[in-house]
Design a protein around this motif. Structure first.
Motif, PDB file in Angstrom:
ATOM      1  N   PRO A 169       0.673  -1.025   0.008  1.00  0.00           N
ATOM      2  CA  PRO A 169      -0.108  -0.123  -0.107  1.00  0.00           C
ATOM      3  C   PRO A 169       0.851   1.501   0.161  1.00  0.00           C
ATOM      4  N   TRP A 180      -4.660  -5.836   3.251  1.00  0.00           N
ATOM      5  CA  TRP A 180      -3.287  -5.609   3.890  1.00  0.00           C
ATOM      6  C   TRP A 180      -3.792  -5.755   5.483  1.00  0.00           C
ATOM      7  N   GLY A 181      -5.053  -5.616   5.897  1.00  0.00           N
ATOM      8  CA  GLY A 181      -5.370  -5.826   7.313  1.00  0.00           C
ATOM      9  C   GLY A 181      -5.349  -7.262   7.798  1.00  0.00           C
ATOM     10  N   TRP A 231       1.087  -1.463  13.939  1.00  0.00           N
ATOM     11  CA  TRP A 231       0.252  -1.356  12.673  1.00  0.00           C
ATOM     12  C   TRP A 231      -1.188  -1.763  13.060  1.00  0.00           C
ATOM     13  N   ARG A 252      -2.440   1.327  15.103  1.00  0.00           N
ATOM     14  CA  ARG A 252      -2.597   2.384  14.044  1.00  0.00           C
ATOM     15  C   ARG A 252      -3.883   2.157  13.034  1.00  0.00           C
ATOM     16  N   LEU A 253      -3.991   0.834  12.655  1.00  0.00           N
ATOM     17  CA  LEU A 253      -5.207   0.476  11.815  1.00  0.00           C
ATOM     18  C   LEU A 253      -6.462   0.529  12.600  1.00  0.00           C
ATOM     19  N   ARG A 309      -6.993   2.113  15.269  1.00  0.00           N
ATOM     20  CA  ARG A 309      -7.737   3.332  16.055  1.00  0.00           C
ATOM     21  C   ARG A 309      -7.847   4.402  14.657  1.00  0.00           C
ATOM     22  N   GLY A 310      -7.296   3.969  13.349  1.00  0.00           N
ATOM     23  CA  GLY A 310      -7.435   4.918  12.126  1.00  0.00           C
ATOM     24  C   GLY A 310      -8.602   5.358  11.891  1.00  0.00           C
ATOM     25  N   THR A 311      -9.317   4.982  11.035  1.00  0.00           N
ATOM     26  CA  THR A 311     -10.442   5.599  10.493  1.00  0.00           C
ATOM     27  C   THR A 311     -11.758   4.360  10.752  1.00  0.00           C
ATOM     28  N   GLU A 324     -13.365   2.872   8.660  1.00  0.00           N
ATOM     29  CA  GLU A 324     -12.931   1.851   7.597  1.00  0.00           C
ATOM     30  C   GLU A 324     -11.980   0.864   7.927  1.00  0.00           C
ATOM     31  N   SER A 325     -11.072   1.563   8.387  1.00  0.00           N
ATOM     32  CA  SER A 325      -9.666   0.843   8.937  1.00  0.00           C
ATOM     33  C   SER A 325     -10.091  -0.230  10.043  1.00  0.00           C
ATOM     34  N   LYS A 370     -11.993  -3.199   8.723  1.00  0.00           N
ATOM     35  CA  LYS A 370     -11.183  -4.049   8.315  1.00  0.00           C
ATOM     36  C   LYS A 370     -10.125  -4.955   9.196  1.00  0.00           C
ATOM     37  N   MET A 371      -9.795  -4.242  10.326  1.00  0.00           N
ATOM     38  CA  MET A 371      -9.070  -4.948  11.132  1.00  0.00           C
ATOM     39  C   MET A 371      -9.945  -5.870  12.046  1.00  0.00           C
ATOM     40  N   ALA A 384      -2.578  -1.722  -6.903  1.00  0.00           N
ATOM     41  CA  ALA A 384      -1.841  -1.548  -5.281  1.00  0.00           C
ATOM     42  C   ALA A 384      -2.125  -0.251  -4.668  1.00  0.00           C
ATOM     43  N   ASP A 415      -5.882  -0.123  -3.691  1.00  0.00           N
ATOM     44  CA  ASP A 415      -6.363  -1.096  -2.570  1.00  0.00           C
ATOM     45  C   ASP A 415      -5.481  -0.558  -1.287  1.00  0.00           C
ATOM     46  N   GLY A 416      -4.553   0.247  -1.499  1.00  0.00           N
ATOM     47  CA  GLY A 416      -3.771   0.802  -0.336  1.00  0.00           C
ATOM     48  C   GLY A 416      -4.285   1.957   0.540  1.00  0.00           C
ATOM     49  N   TRP A 437      -6.923   2.929   1.951  1.00  0.00           N
ATOM     50  CA  TRP A 437      -7.517   2.834   3.401  1.00  0.00           C
ATOM     51  C   TRP A 437      -6.328   2.994   4.499  1.00  0.00           C
ATOM     52  N   VAL A 438      -5.174   2.060   4.056  1.00  0.00           N
ATOM     53  CA  VAL A 438      -4.062   2.068   4.789  1.00  0.00           C
ATOM     54  C   VAL A 438      -3.479   3.603   5.090  1.00  0.00           C
ATOM     55  N   ARG A 439      -3.039   4.341   3.966  1.00  0.00           N
ATOM     56  CA  ARG A 439      -2.556   5.493   3.955  1.00  0.00           C
ATOM     57  C   ARG A 439      -3.337   6.603   4.711  1.00  0.00           C
ATOM     58  N   ALA A 494      -5.588   5.899   7.215  1.00  0.00           N
ATOM     59  CA  ALA A 494      -5.639   5.683   8.593  1.00  0.00           C
ATOM     60  C   ALA A 494      -4.315   6.368   9.096  1.00  0.00           C
ATOM     61  N   LYS A 521      -4.149   9.893   9.330  1.00  0.00           N
ATOM     62  CA  LYS A 521      -4.918  10.409  10.369  1.00  0.00           C
ATOM     63  C   LYS A 521      -3.987  10.424  11.811  1.00  0.00           C
ATOM     64  N   GLU A 522      -3.352   9.415  11.920  1.00  0.00           N
ATOM     65  CA  GLU A 522      -2.295   9.524  12.955  1.00  0.00           C
ATOM     66  C   GLU A 522      -1.324  10.793  13.242  1.00  0.00           C
ATOM     67  N   GLN A 571      -5.329  12.747  14.839  1.00  0.00           N
ATOM     68  CA  GLN A 571      -6.650  12.722  14.660  1.00  0.00           C
ATOM     69  C   GLN A 571      -7.477  13.870  14.172  1.00  0.00           C
TER      70      GLN A 571
END
Ligand SMILES: [Fe+2]
Ligand SMILES: [Fe+2]
Lengths: 287, 304
Positions: A49, A126-127, A176, A179-180, A182-184, A186-187, A190-191, B286, B289-290, B292-294, B296, B299-300, B304
């Protein structure tokens, strides 16, 4: 390869154990876990990602494949001992002559692989990959912590060296997960899904196969009950940070398979078909 | 020419490196952004053809070497994106340009990797050509680019040797392996000659880039150097290059070689190569798909 590890050869006392094949099975179990997860992680290479994560997951893949090689090499040496008498349970499924790390990885059938079902599961998103790494690395971390005190010097040396790598894998994957988690929204979803997908395979990590029981009894293996306790604690804490719901390790996978004794999902069969294709297509060739 | 322009050219002539915060002509900046980002994209897209063989590598050692190699290429992409960012463009913008087709990448990566021998041929020829192209760039006038190239070149020469070694092993192996190696060289030779770009008299940007010392040797000079090296090395492999015009020219002190099919080159560049669509589809997938990871992770960072 680390020559100091290879220099530790089997003692005559060990040769006696080999005759029961249990030590070899135990080594193959450790090696197969590392190889199959390393292989799965390597599937991400070029598709991660973010570039930084692509590099990180590849690093973990490299570490795991390196660990697998150490265990396979040791297993091959033991298999090749001339005075091994009990050849029927050959992990090569036939003649024991000339076992090598590559023969063990590329020429055994799926039913001879002793890895846990967790590591053979497809990468998913990725989750799922991160969660699988966290489950596995946390388990492997406590396992290697024990194994570095194994009465088998070679196992102890491999575990001690690998522990440095695994410490990083646990840190990376737990960070991770948090991070994921707590993130959004959506994340987090996923987790949560990743836990859902993988939790059914976590129980197997703590269910001993015969060769693991023997390993504990003989003092070269690690007791899974102690590890389970530590694992639950670590995962629980991390999930709390990640705002994810914790589930106790479960053995409820629908198929009721036991990967450690060679009962695998179709995913391993597919993985090996791909991984072993060159060695199978061109028997005896050097690469 | 304005005063600043003259000044700038003086500095270039004196071989003083240009650094990010310093004044530079807009066209110099644009040329660099185009070239460095194109180079970065090539590293990243270049991971795909070889990456396809990681899961099929024939031994654990080869698997580890290939995995580390493809990972190196990701690292190269990272250094180069960072170097380009010093010129005032973000990585996201560059990625966007790649995906939209606005930015190019080396067309060599639009060819497929059909057999394991292709991994050897890519290492020997493609990384080999990259080294010839990139060694002069270690002295390029823009500081961050030059420094990135020093690190990259060191790793590329490992890749080149590893590729050669794969081919050597195959060449000395069974007949099937030997044939596999020859076939891979046959397919990769001409595309790798194209990696040096169009001939000098058909290369519009070369003159200005040479004056600014972004580029330090012409396409044809570099290509000749590559041919001379490979024509010798292929003998050690006991294989051949697929060019019946290849012959040592005593007077020139160089190997003569056959005509390159530039039509194919322009076809591949304009999107009609065997794998253009596949490569971009993989990159875009790629990236998407990634997302949502970026998100999240961002956000950190923002807190927040
Ligand atoms: Fe590179
Ligand atoms: Fe390279």
């Amino acid at each position: 390869m680390d020559t100091s590890i290879e220099a530790i050869t089997a003692t005559s006392e060990l040769k006696a154990r080999v005759e029961s094949d249990q030590l070899i099975d135990y080594l193959l179990h450790l090696a197969d876990n590392a190889l199959i997860l390393g292989h799965r992680n390597s599937e991400w290479c070029g598709h991660g990602p973010i570039l930084e994560l692509d590099i990180a997951i590849t690093n973990i893949a490299l570490d795991l494949i390196g660990q697998a090689r150490h265990f396979y090499q040791y297993a091959a040496e033991l298999i090749n001992q001339p005075d091994v008498t009990n050849r029927k349970a050959s992990p090569m499924g036939g003649g024991l002559e000339g076992a090598t790390e590559d023969a063990l990885a590329f020429l055994r059938d799926a039913k001879d692989f002793k890895n846990c079902l967790l590591v053979e599961q497809p990468n998913g998103d990725w989750g799922v990959t991160v969660m699988r790494q966290f489950f596995f690395s946390t388990w492997q971390y406590y396992l290697y912590q024990h194994l570095q005190n194994s009465n088998d010097k070679r196992i102890a040396a491999i575990a001690a060296k690998a522990l440095k790598e695994v410490t990083y894998h646990v840190r990376w994957s737990s960070e991770w997960v948090i991070r994921l988690g707590r993130g959004t929204e959506e994340s987090n979803a996923k987790m949560t899904n990743a836990v859902d997908v993988l939790n059914q395979y976590s129980g197997e990590l703590f269910t001993p196969a015969d060769y693991e029981n023997v390993a504990v009894r003989e003092g070269y293996g690690a007791d899974l009950c102690t590890i389970k306790h530590l694992w639950v604690q670590k995962v629980k804490e991390t999930f709390q940070d990640a705002t994810l719901a914790f589930l106790l390790p479960s053995n409820d996978h629908i198929l009721q398979l036991f990967g450690k004794i060679g009962e695998h999902t179709t995913h391993l069969y597919e993985l090996l078909t791909e991984m072993q294709f060159l060695q199978r297509t061109y028997p005896g060739a050097q690469w | 020419m304005q005063v600043t322009d003259t000044h700038f050219q003086d500095k270039i002539n004196a071989d003083i490196k240009v650094e990010p915060k310093e004044w530079m002509p807009g066209k110099y900046r644009q040329t660099l952004i185009r070239q460095i980002s194109q180079h970065a994209h090539s590293e990243i897209v270049g991971m795909l053809p070889e990456g396809a063989w990681i899961t099929r590598a024939p031994s654990l050692k080869r698997k580890a070497i290939l995995l580390a190699k493809v990972q190196d290429e990701a690292g190269h992409g990272l250094y180069l994106y960072s170097a380009a960012e010093t010129l005032g463009i973000t990585r996201d913008e560059m990625v966007e340009q790649l995906h939209s087709g606005k930015a190019k990448y080396s067309s060599i990566f639009n060819y497929p990797t059909l057999t394991w021998a292709d991994i050897g041929a890519i290492g020997w020829l493609v990384d080999g050509a990259a080294i010839i192209n990139q060694v002069p760039l270690c002295r390029t006038s823009y500081g961050p680019y030059a420094r990135a190239m020093v690190r990259i070149c060191r790793e590329e020469s490992f890749h080149q040797r590893q590729g050669f070694e794969i081919l050597l092993t195959l060449s000395k192996g069974t007949q099937a392996q030997h044939d596999m190696a020859q076939d891979a060289i046959n397919r990769w030779w001409w595309p790798s000659l194209m990696m040096f770009g169009p001939p000098d008299d058909d290369s519009p940007n070369t003159a200005q880039s040479m004056q600014w010392k972004i580029k330090r040797q012409s396409n044809d000079e570099l290509r000749q150097k590559f041919v001379d090296i490979c024509a010798e090395q292929v003998k050690a492999l006991e294989l051949t290059l697929p060019d019946d015009k290849l012959a040592w020219n005593e007077t020139r002190g160089h190997y003569d070689f056959g005509e390159i099919n530039w039509d194919e080159f322009y076809q591949v560049i304009s999107g009609n190569g065997p794998c253009n669509k596949e490569r971009m589809t993989a990159r875009v997938k790629a990236w998407e798909d990634g997302a949502w990871v970026r998100e999240a992770a961002m956000k950190e960072v923002i807190g927040q």
